[in-house]
Design an enzyme around this catalytic site. Structure first.
Site, PDB file in Angstrom:
ATOM      1  N   CYS A 102     -52.120 -52.017  57.715  1.00 33.44           N
ATOM      2  CA  CYS A 102     -50.997 -51.459  58.505  1.00 33.44           C
ATOM      3  C   CYS A 102     -51.170 -50.612  59.839  1.00 33.44           C
ATOM      4  CB  CYS A 102     -50.587 -50.591  57.174  1.00 33.44           C
ATOM      5  SG  CYS A 102     -49.300 -49.244  57.540  1.00 33.44           S
ATOM      6  N   CYS A 127     -52.359 -62.619  51.552  1.00 28.07           N
ATOM      7  CA  CYS A 127     -52.873 -62.357  50.379  1.00 28.07           C
ATOM      8  C   CYS A 127     -53.230 -60.689  50.516  1.00 28.07           C
ATOM      9  CB  CYS A 127     -54.174 -62.923  50.329  1.00 28.07           C
ATOM     10  SG  CYS A 127     -54.687 -62.961  48.809  1.00 28.07           S
TER      11      CYS A 127
END
Length: 138
Positions: A102, A127
């Site tokens: 993030c 993924c």
């Protein structure tokens, strides 16, 4: 786990993260762990909405980019916007991979893989650990 020289919009100590996250969430998000394949709550989810970082609530992926890759984790072919994630070379486990974090808080999300066999518009498979995400249905 996070780059100590980078300043994130959301920055907390390990103690603060541990107070906010469950032990399993902390292990994946802050220590780059991985949940077991086919155990995550969003692996097979078809709900329309936006997937957010479980640690900081930043919007990361849209359900429209989610696809069935049959790899055991939720898979996306692109992030909501390129500035929402960051990419880090990962050579752990004797492999060369690209870790996805993030960009808002530096939390580990999963890995991105490239390959024509994914049959996606980008030939990419993000993924992502379910435990790294929350889904905001629309």
């Amino acid at each position: 786990m996070t780059d100590s020289t980078k300043q994130y919009a959301v920055s907390k100590t390990d103690a603060e993260w541990k107070a906010q996250l469950s032990p399993a969430e902390f292990q994946v998000l802050r220590k780059a762990g991985t949940e077991r394949a086919y155990t995550g709550e969003y692996t097979d989810t078809k709900t329309v909405g936006v997937y957010k970082c479980r640690a900081c609530d930043a919007e990361l992926f849209r359900s429209e980019s989610k696809f069935d890759s049959h790899c055991g984790w939720p898979s996306f072919f692109s992030p909501l916007a390129e500035d929402r994630v960051e990419y880090i070379e990962d050579t752990t486990l004797g492999m060369k991979r690209v870790e996805v974090r993030c960009a808002n808080c530096g939390s580990h999300l999963g890995h991105v893989f490239e390959g024509e066999g994914y049959n996606t518009p980008t030939d990419l498979r993000y993924c992502i650990n379910s435990i790294s995400l929350t889904l905001a249905p629309q």
